[in-house]
Design a protein around this motif. Structure first.
Motif, PDB file in Angstrom:
ATOM      1  N   ARG A  34      -0.335   7.609 -16.742  1.00 36.96           N
ATOM      2  CA  ARG A  34      -0.895   8.499 -17.769  1.00 36.96           C
ATOM      3  C   ARG A  34      -2.364   8.176 -18.022  1.00 36.96           C
ATOM      4  NH1 ARG A  34       4.377   8.947 -20.373  1.00 36.96           N
ATOM      5  NH2 ARG A  34       4.084   6.927 -21.331  1.00 36.96           N
ATOM      6  N   ILE A  35      -2.702   6.881 -18.070  1.00 34.16           N
ATOM      7  CA  ILE A  35      -4.096   6.488 -18.295  1.00 34.16           C
ATOM      8  C   ILE A  35      -4.957   6.937 -17.106  1.00 34.16           C
ATOM      9  CG2 ILE A  35      -5.674   4.494 -18.531  1.00 34.16           C
ATOM     10  CD1 ILE A  35      -4.149   5.118 -21.102  1.00 34.16           C
ATOM     11  N   LYS A  36      -4.462   6.740 -15.879  1.00 36.91           N
ATOM     12  CA  LYS A  36      -5.209   7.176 -14.683  1.00 36.91           C
ATOM     13  C   LYS A  36      -5.457   8.672 -14.749  1.00 36.91           C
ATOM     14  CE  LYS A  36      -4.070   3.900 -11.028  1.00 36.91           C
ATOM     15  NZ  LYS A  36      -2.891   3.624 -10.220  1.00 36.91           N
ATOM     16  N   ASP A  37      -4.439   9.396 -15.178  1.00 39.02           N
ATOM     17  CA  ASP A  37      -4.515  10.842 -15.312  1.00 39.02           C
ATOM     18  C   ASP A  37      -5.621  11.245 -16.285  1.00 39.02           C
ATOM     19  OD1 ASP A  37      -3.153  12.962 -14.236  1.00 39.02           O
ATOM     20  OD2 ASP A  37      -2.121  13.373 -16.138  1.00 39.02           O
ATOM     21  N   GLU A  38      -5.697  10.512 -17.405  1.00 40.82           N
ATOM     22  CA  GLU A  38      -6.721  10.792 -18.410  1.00 40.82           C
ATOM     23  C   GLU A  38      -8.116  10.527 -17.837  1.00 40.82           C
ATOM     24  OE1 GLU A  38      -6.510  12.263 -21.081  1.00 40.82           O
ATOM     25  OE2 GLU A  38      -4.559  11.941 -21.987  1.00 40.82           O
ATOM     26  N   ILE A  39      -8.246   9.431 -17.073  1.00 39.04           N
ATOM     27  CA  ILE A  39      -9.550   9.078 -16.523  1.00 39.04           C
ATOM     28  C   ILE A  39     -10.009  10.150 -15.540  1.00 39.04           C
ATOM     29  CG2 ILE A  39     -10.800   7.380 -15.098  1.00 39.04           C
ATOM     30  CD1 ILE A  39      -9.076   5.222 -16.446  1.00 39.04           C
ATOM     31  N   VAL A  40      -9.080  10.629 -14.708  1.00 35.49           N
ATOM     32  CA  VAL A  40      -9.413  11.656 -13.707  1.00 35.49           C
ATOM     33  C   VAL A  40      -9.944  12.918 -14.393  1.00 35.49           C
ATOM     34  CG1 VAL A  40      -8.380  13.206 -11.990  1.00 35.49           C
ATOM     35  CG2 VAL A  40      -7.837  10.778 -11.956  1.00 35.49           C
TER      36      VAL A  40
ATOM     37  N   ASP B 207     -17.494  12.139 -17.293  1.00 38.32           N
ATOM     38  CA  ASP B 207     -18.413  11.291 -18.033  1.00 38.32           C
ATOM     39  C   ASP B 207     -18.066   9.800 -17.797  1.00 38.32           C
ATOM     40  OD1 ASP B 207     -19.408   9.762 -20.138  1.00 38.32           O
ATOM     41  OD2 ASP B 207     -19.135  11.347 -21.624  1.00 38.32           O
ATOM     42  N   VAL B 208     -18.998   9.059 -17.171  1.00 35.50           N
ATOM     43  CA  VAL B 208     -18.723   7.673 -16.768  1.00 35.50           C
ATOM     44  C   VAL B 208     -18.450   6.774 -17.976  1.00 35.50           C
ATOM     45  CG1 VAL B 208     -19.704   5.648 -15.598  1.00 35.50           C
ATOM     46  CG2 VAL B 208     -20.099   7.944 -14.684  1.00 35.50           C
ATOM     47  N   MET B 209     -19.262   6.969 -19.050  1.00 28.87           N
ATOM     48  CA  MET B 209     -19.095   6.154 -20.269  1.00 28.87           C
ATOM     49  C   MET B 209     -17.685   6.342 -20.844  1.00 28.87           C
ATOM     50  SD  MET B 209     -22.083   4.752 -21.432  1.00 28.87           S
ATOM     51  CE  MET B 209     -22.359   4.994 -23.166  1.00 28.87           C
ATOM     52  N   ALA B 210     -17.250   7.606 -20.876  1.00 25.19           N
ATOM     53  CA  ALA B 210     -15.925   7.887 -21.440  1.00 25.19           C
ATOM     54  C   ALA B 210     -14.835   7.295 -20.557  1.00 25.19           C
ATOM     55  CB  ALA B 210     -15.734   9.394 -21.578  1.00 25.19           C
ATOM     56  N   MET B 211     -15.031   7.373 -19.232  1.00 20.32           N
ATOM     57  CA  MET B 211     -14.053   6.801 -18.296  1.00 20.32           C
ATOM     58  C   MET B 211     -13.909   5.305 -18.539  1.00 20.32           C
ATOM     59  SD  MET B 211     -15.115   8.920 -14.921  1.00 20.32           S
ATOM     60  CE  MET B 211     -14.631   7.725 -13.743  1.00 20.32           C
ATOM     61  N   GLU B 212     -15.079   4.635 -18.722  1.00 18.92           N
ATOM     62  CA  GLU B 212     -15.064   3.182 -18.953  1.00 18.92           C
ATOM     63  C   GLU B 212     -14.371   2.854 -20.277  1.00 18.92           C
ATOM     64  OE1 GLU B 212     -19.087   2.058 -16.485  1.00 18.92           O
ATOM     65  OE2 GLU B 212     -19.079   1.784 -18.654  1.00 18.92           O
ATOM     66  N   TRP B 213     -14.682   3.689 -21.300  1.00 17.45           N
ATOM     67  CA  TRP B 213     -14.102   3.461 -22.633  1.00 17.45           C
ATOM     68  C   TRP B 213     -12.578   3.556 -22.559  1.00 17.45           C
ATOM     69  CZ3 TRP B 213     -11.220   6.218 -26.286  1.00 17.45           C
ATOM     70  CH2 TRP B 213     -11.235   5.718 -27.594  1.00 17.45           C
ATOM     71  N   ILE B 214     -12.106   4.567 -21.852  1.00 20.91           N
ATOM     72  CA  ILE B 214     -10.653   4.758 -21.736  1.00 20.91           C
ATOM     73  C   ILE B 214     -10.025   3.620 -20.929  1.00 20.91           C
ATOM     74  CG2 ILE B 214      -8.870   6.254 -20.743  1.00 20.91           C
ATOM     75  CD1 ILE B 214     -10.492   8.605 -21.575  1.00 20.91           C
ATOM     76  N   ALA B 215     -10.690   3.235 -19.829  1.00 21.22           N
ATOM     77  CA  ALA B 215     -10.146   2.179 -18.977  1.00 21.22           C
ATOM     78  C   ALA B 215     -10.037   0.868 -19.761  1.00 21.22           C
ATOM     79  CB  ALA B 215     -11.024   1.999 -17.755  1.00 21.22           C
ATOM     80  N   ARG B 216     -11.079   0.574 -20.584  1.00 15.45           N
ATOM     81  CA  ARG B 216     -11.102  -0.669 -21.369  1.00 15.45           C
ATOM     82  C   ARG B 216     -10.024  -0.678 -22.444  1.00 15.45           C
ATOM     83  NH1 ARG B 216     -15.635  -0.601 -24.368  1.00 15.45           N
ATOM     84  NH2 ARG B 216     -16.794   0.617 -22.866  1.00 15.45           N
TER      85      ARG B 216
ATOM     86  N   THR C 110     -13.978   7.019 -31.159  1.00 15.74           N
ATOM     87  CA  THR C 110     -13.289   5.747 -31.392  1.00 15.74           C
ATOM     88  C   THR C 110     -11.849   6.038 -31.823  1.00 15.74           C
ATOM     89  OG1 THR C 110     -13.858   5.706 -33.735  1.00 15.74           O
ATOM     90  CG2 THR C 110     -15.412   4.613 -32.246  1.00 15.74           C
ATOM     91  N   MET C 111     -11.013   5.000 -31.734  1.00 17.49           N
ATOM     92  CA  MET C 111      -9.606   5.165 -32.116  1.00 17.49           C
ATOM     93  C   MET C 111      -9.493   5.544 -33.607  1.00 17.49           C
ATOM     94  SD  MET C 111      -8.082   4.269 -29.342  1.00 17.49           S
ATOM     95  CE  MET C 111      -6.457   3.720 -29.709  1.00 17.49           C
ATOM     96  N   GLU C 112     -10.352   4.899 -34.447  1.00 17.21           N
ATOM     97  CA  GLU C 112     -10.301   5.150 -35.888  1.00 17.21           C
ATOM     98  C   GLU C 112     -10.678   6.601 -36.189  1.00 17.21           C
ATOM     99  OE1 GLU C 112     -12.080   2.591 -34.431  1.00 17.21           O
ATOM    100  OE2 GLU C 112     -10.403   1.215 -34.762  1.00 17.21           O
ATOM    101  N   ALA C 113     -11.745   7.059 -35.494  1.00 15.04           N
ATOM    102  CA  ALA C 113     -12.202   8.443 -35.737  1.00 15.04           C
ATOM    103  C   ALA C 113     -11.124   9.444 -35.317  1.00 15.04           C
ATOM    104  CB  ALA C 113     -13.504   8.699 -34.980  1.00 15.04           C
ATOM    105  N   ILE C 114     -10.418   9.136 -34.235  1.00 19.70           N
ATOM    106  CA  ILE C 114      -9.346  10.035 -33.779  1.00 19.70           C
ATOM    107  C   ILE C 114      -8.302  10.168 -34.886  1.00 19.70           C
ATOM    108  CG2 ILE C 114      -7.434  10.328 -32.128  1.00 19.70           C
ATOM    109  CD1 ILE C 114      -9.161   8.835 -30.033  1.00 19.70           C
TER     110      ILE C 114
END
Ligand code: 0O2
Length: 224
Positions: free
Chosen positions: A7-13, A17-26, A90-94
């Motif tokens: 599911r996480i890989k799916d979200e990254i794909v 946006d590279v920054m967002a991909m990194e944020w999600i991966a982290r 951010t998680m809090e903002a979500i």
């Protein structure tokens, strides 16, 4: 059912946006946990509607619910919505600012069923109403009609009771048909959508209202 990692890989794909991909991966594990909570809340609400449908069918010998659809908002849409509101990704903002990460659409048989079901859900003592928008009594400029509720429902975890927000859209079959087709026509990326088409769609919305009114009066006439 896909694994957390899938599911996480799916979200990254889904991201360019590279920054967002990194944020999600982290923050993969944290995101997956939050999404799992939203999924549980969605299941709670779906079950509540299924129970109401069963009970109603025992009492009235017909089902007020025609269909139930659930969806979790994709991370790409979450990020886009936060940006539109000028909020950080951010998680809090979500959790604090988005009401529609977990969404459930209840397609009802008749217009009266929309309000009967909404009232029955809101009477339940573990449900808190956060926001209500009645686009049936006051349709959107586009012609869109639905009753929107944002509620908080508790989910019971091993050591914690956690209220989670769920957006509920209640609508009739005719309203759902109009909204689905309008969405398909309007959001075709490579086509222009003209003012004339908009007027035609508004006319279709009026026809769908007439259809609902006729069906409801037939139902009332049969006393069901
Ligand atoms: P999706 O994937 O369909 O959910 P909010 O900040 O959430 O309270 P917002 O976003 O303005 O305020 O909510 P609104 O307008 O009350 O409801 C948004 C959702 O209603 C949309 O979700 C659609 O599902 C539906 N909707 C609203 N207007 C229209 C319309 O004119 N046509 C159609 N077909 N659907 C509509 P999203 O965000 O598009 O995504």
């Amino acid at each position: 059912m896909s694994t957390n990692e899938e599911r996480i890989k799916d979200e990254i794909v889904a991201f360019s946006d590279v920054m967002a991909m990194e944020w999600i991966a982290r923050r993969g594990a944290e995101i997956e946990r939050l999404m799992a909570y939203y999924r549980c809340a969605m299941m709670e609400i779906e079950t509540k509607f299924k129970v109401l449908d069963q009970e109603y069918s025992l009492q009235h010998d017909r089902n007020p619910i025609n269909d139930i659809k659930t969806r979790l908002k994709r991370m790409a849409s979450i990020k886009e919505k936060l940006e539109r509101k000028g909020l950080p990704f951010t998680m809090e903002a979500i959790e604090e600012n988005l009401n529609d990460v977990a969404g459930i659409r209840v397609v009802c048989s008749f217009a009266d069923d929309v309000y009967t079901l909404a009232d029955a859900l809101l009477k339940q003592d573990d449900i808190t109403l956060i926001k209500k928008k009645d686009y049936i009594k006051a349709p959107k400029k586009s012609g869109y009609r639905s009753l929107h509720l944002v509620v908080a429902v508790p989910i019971f975890l091993e050591n914690e009771k956690r209220p989670m927000k769920v957006e509920i859209q209640l609508r009739t079959i005719a309203m759902d048909c109009w909204a689905s087709l309008e969405h398909q026509l309007k959001y075709k990326k490579d086509r222009t959508f003209t003012k004339a088409m908009e007027s035609e769609l508004l006319l279709c919305a009026e026809l769908s209202t007439q259809l609902d009114e006729k069906m409801d009066s037939l139902r009332a006439g049969m006393d069901i």
